[in-house]
Motif scaffolding. Structure first.
Motif, PDB file in Angstrom:
ATOM      1  N   CYS A 272       1.157 -26.215  31.929  1.00 60.14           N
ATOM      2  CA  CYS A 272       0.632 -25.202  32.862  1.00 60.14           C
ATOM      3  C   CYS A 272       0.341 -23.872  32.181  1.00 60.14           C
ATOM      4  N   LEU A 273       1.004 -23.598  31.038  1.00 62.66           N
ATOM      5  CA  LEU A 273       0.931 -22.326  30.319  1.00 62.66           C
ATOM      6  C   LEU A 273       1.561 -21.205  31.184  1.00 62.66           C
ATOM      7  N   PRO A 274       2.235 -20.243  30.576  1.00 64.80           N
ATOM      8  CA  PRO A 274       2.359 -20.027  29.142  1.00 64.80           C
ATOM      9  C   PRO A 274       3.266 -21.073  28.489  1.00 64.80           C
TER      10      PRO A 274
ATOM     11  N   ASN B 104       6.045 -11.981  36.657  1.00 62.20           N
ATOM     12  CA  ASN B 104       4.894 -11.802  35.765  1.00 62.20           C
ATOM     13  C   ASN B 104       3.847 -12.887  35.947  1.00 62.20           C
ATOM     14  N   SER B 105       2.634 -12.595  35.498  1.00 62.41           N
ATOM     15  CA  SER B 105       1.543 -13.580  35.555  1.00 62.41           C
ATOM     16  C   SER B 105       0.393 -13.122  34.672  1.00 62.41           C
ATOM     17  N   LEU B 106      -0.264 -14.068  34.054  1.00 60.74           N
ATOM     18  CA  LEU B 106      -1.549 -13.808  33.391  1.00 60.74           C
ATOM     19  C   LEU B 106      -2.643 -14.546  34.166  1.00 60.74           C
ATOM     20  N   ARG B 107      -2.495 -15.889  34.256  1.00 62.57           N
ATOM     21  CA  ARG B 107      -3.531 -16.738  34.852  1.00 62.57           C
ATOM     22  C   ARG B 107      -3.690 -16.523  36.355  1.00 62.57           C
ATOM     23  N   THR B 108      -2.577 -16.548  37.080  1.00 61.33           N
ATOM     24  CA  THR B 108      -2.652 -16.531  38.543  1.00 61.33           C
ATOM     25  C   THR B 108      -3.290 -15.232  39.021  1.00 61.33           C
ATOM     26  N   ARG B 109      -2.814 -14.157  38.455  1.00 60.05           N
ATOM     27  CA  ARG B 109      -3.317 -12.848  38.861  1.00 60.05           C
ATOM     28  C   ARG B 109      -4.812 -12.716  38.570  1.00 60.05           C
TER      29      ARG B 109
HETATM   30  N1   CP Z   1       0.400 -21.191  34.999  1.00 60.09           N
HETATM   31  C1   CP Z   1       0.556 -19.975  35.559  1.00 60.09           C
HETATM   32  O1   CP Z   1       0.824 -19.855  36.771  1.00 60.09           O
HETATM   33  O2   CP Z   1       0.309 -18.946  34.731  1.00 60.09           O
HETATM   34  P1   CP Z   1       0.761 -17.426  34.969  1.00 60.09           P
HETATM   35  O3   CP Z   1       2.273 -17.452  35.101  1.00 60.09           O
HETATM   36  O4   CP Z   1       0.273 -16.674  33.789  1.00 60.09           O
HETATM   37  O5   CP Z   1       0.138 -16.950  36.252  1.00 60.09           O
END
Ligand code: CP
Length: 331
Positions: A290-292, A46-51
């Motif tokens: 780094c979040l989440p 899963n990813s929010l930021r990277t994607r």
């Molecule tokens: N910090 C980070 O890589 O966020 P995601 O997992 O949401 O991509």
């Protein structure tokens, strides 16, 4: 052709040049440096930021991103060489990497450990297989390290502190109900040392010390600046006079695949939460994650929502710094 797999593979000057370019693009985001270039983004997790940041970043520079994931209909892949493919995998990474290289100019890979056998996971087989078989640059979007996150973090620190040399950097383990990836912790320790900070690794017990490979890399880079890597389990000592506090949770490597006995150790260290009392011991430190992030488990609301927290800047900088990385690879 050069890949972006780990910051340890890159000279400090090259990393700084990318951060400088990222700062310029933060001020002026649009351009055509990736005009008609395409990056395939392969997400096995899963990813929010990277994607979002890779997709938006490619578009801001005239390029395009194609997001691929097994849940999004991609064929299940085999990553071992020489196996009889009579299991679930329909396609070998050899073909996938070669074919994607015919369509795309770069390939991004996110592939977390399987959390069963660290000796297996530490080989980073999926990332390395793509790097081996692709005919275009491969970018690590988080496997057992997270170099894009490291770069965004350093950029955010430089924005607030300027020169980072000699700053006390504390990477603190924090509690999480599940044993998590060591990738961000490995990366945070290495990049702090590479950019001339004095790294401290604070963790509950010896079992939570990171893989030798990353500790040794950090020791080597820290030594070049006349420092060592301080590993401690003493919260007070770690926080005292810190300039930067970086919070992350991870699972203890000796318990990989046998997590049950690790849980009581983790549960006994919930007090590693980053809170106001600990931050008061620091040199008015900047703090980040780094979040989440689970609020009030890893860090209190009061610390996260304080002016010293640069987590949103770091998250934003993922966009800018990844544009710089893509430009450096194919721009
Ligand atoms: N910090 C980070 O890589 O966020 P995601 O997992 O949401 O991509």
């Amino acid at each position: 052709m050069k890949h972006f797999l780990n910051t340890a593979d890159w000279a400090l000057e090259d990393l700084q040049a990318m951060i400088d370019d990222a700062r310029a693009m933060k001020a002026s985001p649009l351009g055509d440096a990736l005009k008609d270039k395409t990056i395939a983004l392969l997400f096995l997790n899963n990813s929010l930021r990277t994607r979002t940041s890779f997709d938006v970043g490619a578009r801001q520079l005239g390029g395009h991103a194609v997001v691929l994931s097994p849940s999004g209909g991609m064929w299940p892949l085999e990553f071992e060489d020489g196996v009889v493919m009579d299991g679930d995998a329909e396609e070998h990474v050899k073909e996938a990497a070669k074919v994607l290289s015919r369509y795309c100019d770069m390939i991004g890979i996110r592939a977390f450990p399987k959390f069963v056998d660290w000796q297996e996971d530490r080989q980073d087989k999926i990332l390395n297989a793509f790097a081996k078989y692709a005919d275009v640059p491969v970018v690590n979007m988080e496997t057992i390290t997270h170099p894009c996150q490291e770069m965004a973090h350093v950029m955010a620190l430089q924005e607030r502190l300027g020169d980072l040399k000699g700053k006390k950097f504390v990477l603190t383990w924090t509690y999480h109900p599940k044993p998590l990836n060591t990738a961000v912790a490995n990366s945070a320790l290495m990049i702090a040392a590479k950019f001339g900070m004095k790294p401290t690794l604070l963790c509950p017990t010896e079992d939570y010390v990171l893989d030798d490979r990353y500790v040794e890399q950090a020791c080597k880079d820290a030594a070049a600046n006349g420092y060592g890597v301080n590993i401690t389990h003493d919260i007070k000592e770690a926080y005292e006079d810190a300039d930067v506090v970086y919070a992350k949770s991870w699972g203890a490597l000796p318990y990989f695949g046998n997590w049950e006995p690790e849980k009581p150790i983790r549960d006994a260290h919930k007090h590693f939460i980053v809170d106001e009392e600990k931050m008061a011991k620091t040199n008015n430190a900047l703090v980040s994650h780094c979040l989440p992030m689970r609020r009030n488990v890893k860090m209190t609301d009061a610390v996260f929502d304080s002016a010293n927290c640069i987590a949103y800047d770091e998250a934003e900088n993922r966009l800018h710094v990844q544009k710089a990385i893509m430009k450096a690879l194919v721009g």
